[in-house]
Write an enzyme that holds these catalytic residues in place. Structure first.
Site, PDB file in Angstrom:
ATOM      1  N   HIS A   1      -3.481   4.351   4.904  1.00  0.00           N
ATOM      2  CA  HIS A   1      -4.573   3.370   4.950  1.00  0.00           C
ATOM      3  C   HIS A   1      -5.830   3.964   4.306  1.00  0.00           C
ATOM      4  CE1 HIS A   1      -7.412   0.390   6.255  1.00  0.00           C
ATOM      5  NE2 HIS A   1      -8.099   1.310   6.888  1.00  0.00           N
TER       6      HIS A   1
ATOM      7  N   TYR B   1       3.743   5.673  11.662  1.00  0.00           N
ATOM      8  CA  TYR B   1       4.107   4.307  12.086  1.00  0.00           C
ATOM      9  C   TYR B   1       4.934   3.550  11.047  1.00  0.00           C
ATOM     10  CZ  TYR B   1      -0.117   3.405   9.289  1.00  0.00           C
ATOM     11  OH  TYR B   1      -1.042   3.382   8.280  1.00  0.00           O
TER      12      TYR B   1
ATOM     13  N   ARG C   1       0.861  -1.184   0.000  1.00  0.00           N
ATOM     14  CA  ARG C   1       0.000   0.000   0.000  1.00  0.00           C
ATOM     15  C   ARG C   1       0.893   1.228   0.000  1.00  0.00           C
ATOM     16  NH1 ARG C   1      -2.074   0.678   5.605  1.00  0.00           N
ATOM     17  NH2 ARG C   1      -0.786   2.530   5.607  1.00  0.00           N
TER      18      ARG C   1
HETATM   19  C1  LIG Z   1     -15.113  -6.281  11.084  1.00  0.00           C
HETATM   20  C2  LIG Z   1     -14.202  -5.090  11.127  1.00  0.00           C
HETATM   21  N1  LIG Z   1     -13.303  -4.964  12.094  1.00  0.00           N
HETATM   22  C3  LIG Z   1     -12.471  -3.895  12.139  1.00  0.00           C
HETATM   23  C4  LIG Z   1     -12.559  -2.923  11.184  1.00  0.00           C
HETATM   24  C5  LIG Z   1     -11.629  -1.709  11.225  1.00  0.00           C
HETATM   25  N2  LIG Z   1     -10.673  -1.830  10.115  1.00  0.00           N
HETATM   26  C6  LIG Z   1     -10.822  -1.114   8.980  1.00  0.00           C
HETATM   27  S1  LIG Z   1      -9.627  -1.453   7.864  1.00  0.00           S
HETATM   28  C7  LIG Z   1      -8.872  -2.528   8.911  1.00  0.00           C
HETATM   29  C8  LIG Z   1      -7.598  -3.232   8.500  1.00  0.00           C
HETATM   30  C9  LIG Z   1      -7.757  -4.080   7.317  1.00  0.00           C
HETATM   31  O1  LIG Z   1      -6.526  -4.571   6.908  1.00  0.00           O
HETATM   32  P1  LIG Z   1      -6.400  -5.480   5.652  1.00  0.00           P
HETATM   33  O2  LIG Z   1      -7.410  -6.568   5.710  1.00  0.00           O
HETATM   34  O3  LIG Z   1      -4.991  -5.891   5.549  1.00  0.00           O
HETATM   35  O4  LIG Z   1      -6.833  -4.536   4.431  1.00  0.00           O
HETATM   36  P2  LIG Z   1      -6.090  -3.238   3.858  1.00  0.00           P
HETATM   37  O5  LIG Z   1      -6.786  -2.051   4.451  1.00  0.00           O
HETATM   38  O6  LIG Z   1      -4.661  -3.323   4.227  1.00  0.00           O
HETATM   39  O7  LIG Z   1      -6.320  -3.284   2.391  1.00  0.00           O
HETATM   40  C10 LIG Z   1      -9.563  -2.623  10.115  1.00  0.00           C
HETATM   41  C11 LIG Z   1      -9.148  -3.464  11.229  1.00  0.00           C
HETATM   42  C12 LIG Z   1     -13.534  -3.062  10.182  1.00  0.00           C
HETATM   43  N3  LIG Z   1     -13.670  -2.189   9.200  1.00  0.00           N
HETATM   44  N4  LIG Z   1     -14.335  -4.173  10.168  1.00  0.00           N
END
Ligand SMILES: Cc1ncc(C[n+]2csc(CCOP(=O)(O)OP(=O)(O)O)c2C)c(N)n1
Ligand SMILES: [Mg+2]
Length: 378
Positions: free
Chosen positions: A264, A273, A260
């Site tokens: 985020h 971080y 990425r």
């Molecule tokens: C069920 C749930 N738990 C927590 C969150 C908060 N949250 C949003 S994005 C994220 C991280 C996701 O990481 P990843 O699956 O690696 O996807 P990326 O954003 O890196 O593409 C979290 C924990 C959420 N949106 N949904």
């Protein structure tokens, strides 16, 4: 023999186009021709433009939160081309914009969605895509369900692909979806974009597995790790998985190693971080750079074509923003219209008083209070 090996496995990594834009011709056999490469490059570049503009829209208060796709575009375009448009189903998370556009989603839908308007989730008829999923992992269950339904209906030549991040594989829903897909042998491809981070949590801190791909071994799925910034590897992996799926070979797993490059979301500041050196190292692996190097080495791309594309991308995205901002204002009835078959009386009253802009006044003044609730009447 009391002590013997009952299971043995290894994880393969596939790269076909390296970081310098050099192609492994043997592995590239039956993958992409130059015309397809140019097409995928154009899709990636247009998407990159959309990302930059979306970021600016958020910063200038014209859009809500937005998650950039920057750096991960090869995953979307390579996989989308390997899937059958109009037949297969795409079940996305939120970092696969280009795949959605290639399968027929009008581009402004994504902007409308991130502007906070649910009409961005009302996918046009005939476009086989489910709405973006911000809840992490929940949509993988839907993908398994769609694939299972397709199997029950004995539909021919149809598969499902679902996209999710590395972080999603630490969620219970992931394991539920994978287990069920495996037990029922459904035609589903699980595509993990391992971009090394789940918001501010690095991969090593949220899982103790050496690879994400190995998690699929537990479900006895064919599994592979690919270079997710390599359109050739992505295309080949998804094409093979799709073939297996439509031939009755069940689900597959693909871990795509990517990065990425942006924050985020626009609500995040990754500099707090993340090590700048890490980001710089990955910038050199940008899928757009290596694809362009390859095209130039083939004599199918030059600076003039690049300038024309950049111009076209700007125009396209300009039109997309105009379409998104020009969408008619939603009606306040929309708050009430999509939950109940028949709207309860108190809600009808809420709906009607809202229409006369009486909200904000004391409920008794607008007749919202109704009969007092009796003790024990629940
Ligand atoms: C069920 C749930 N738990 C927590 C969150 C908060 N949250 C949003 S994005 C994220 C991280 C996701 O990481 P990843 O699956 O690696 O996807 P990326 O954003 O890196 O593409 C979290 C924990 C959420 N949106 N949904
Ligand atoms: Mg991630």
């Amino acid at each position: 023999m009391p002590h013997r090996t009952v299971y043995d496995a290894k994880i393969e990594h596939l790269q076909i186009l390296d970081e310098e834009g050099k192609l492994d011709k043997k592995l590239a056999k039956d993958t992409l021709n130059d015309e397809q490469v140019v097409y995928l490059y154009e899709q990636m570049r247009i998407c990159r433009e959309l990302d930059e503009i979306a970021f600016k829209l958020q910063r200038s208060g014209r859009m809500g939160t937005y998650p950039q796709n920057k750096g991960q575009e090869a995953n979307a375009v390579g996989s989308a081309l390997a899937m059958k448009k109009g037949t297969d189903w795409l079940v996305p998370a939120y970092r696969e914009n280009a795949a959605l556009f290639m399968h027929g989603l009008p581009m402004h839908y994504v902007i409308v969605y991130w502007m906070g308007d649910e009409r961005g989730s009302k996918i046009p008829e005939g476009v086989n895509i489910t709405p973006l999923s911000v809840p992490i992992g929940t949509h993988m269950l839907h993908a398994t369900g769609i694939a299972w339904a397709s199997k029950i209906r004995k539909e021919q030549d149809k598969a499902v692909i679902t996209y999710f991040g590395d972080g999603a594989t630490s969620e219970g829903d992931f394991h539920g979806a994978m287990n069920f897909a495996s037990v029922m042998q459904v035609p589903c491809i699980f595509y993990c974009q391992n971009n090394q981070w789940a918001i501010s949590v690095p991969r090593e801190q949220q899982m103790n597995s050496q690879t994400v791909a190995q998690k699929a071994l537990a479900y006895d799925m064919p599994t592979l790790q690919v270079d997710g910034n390599d359109i050739f590897a992505v295309f080949k992996a998804v094409k093979d998985a799709r073939r297996r799926a439509v031939e009755g070979g069940g689900p597959s797993f693909i871990e795509a190693v990517t990065y990425r490059l942006g924050d985020h979301t626009t609500a995040d500041d990754a500099r707090r971080y993340r090590d700048e050196a890490e980001v710089e190292a990955w910038k050199a692996k940008d899928p757009l750079i290596r694809t362009r190097l390859y095209m130039e080495s083939q004599g199918v791309w030059d600076d003039k074509k690049q300038a024309e594309l950049e111009d076209r991308a700007k125009k396209i995205v300009g039109e997309v923003v105009k379409a998104a901002e020009g969408i008619e204002k939603p009606h306040t009835d929309d708050f009430f219209d999509h939950m109940f078959a028949e709207l309860p009386e108190d809600m009808q009253r809420q709906r009607d008083t809202l229409r006369t802009s009486s909200i904000g006044r004391h409920p008794e003044q607008v007749g919202l209070r109704g009969k007092p609730v009796q003790a024990g009447s629940r």
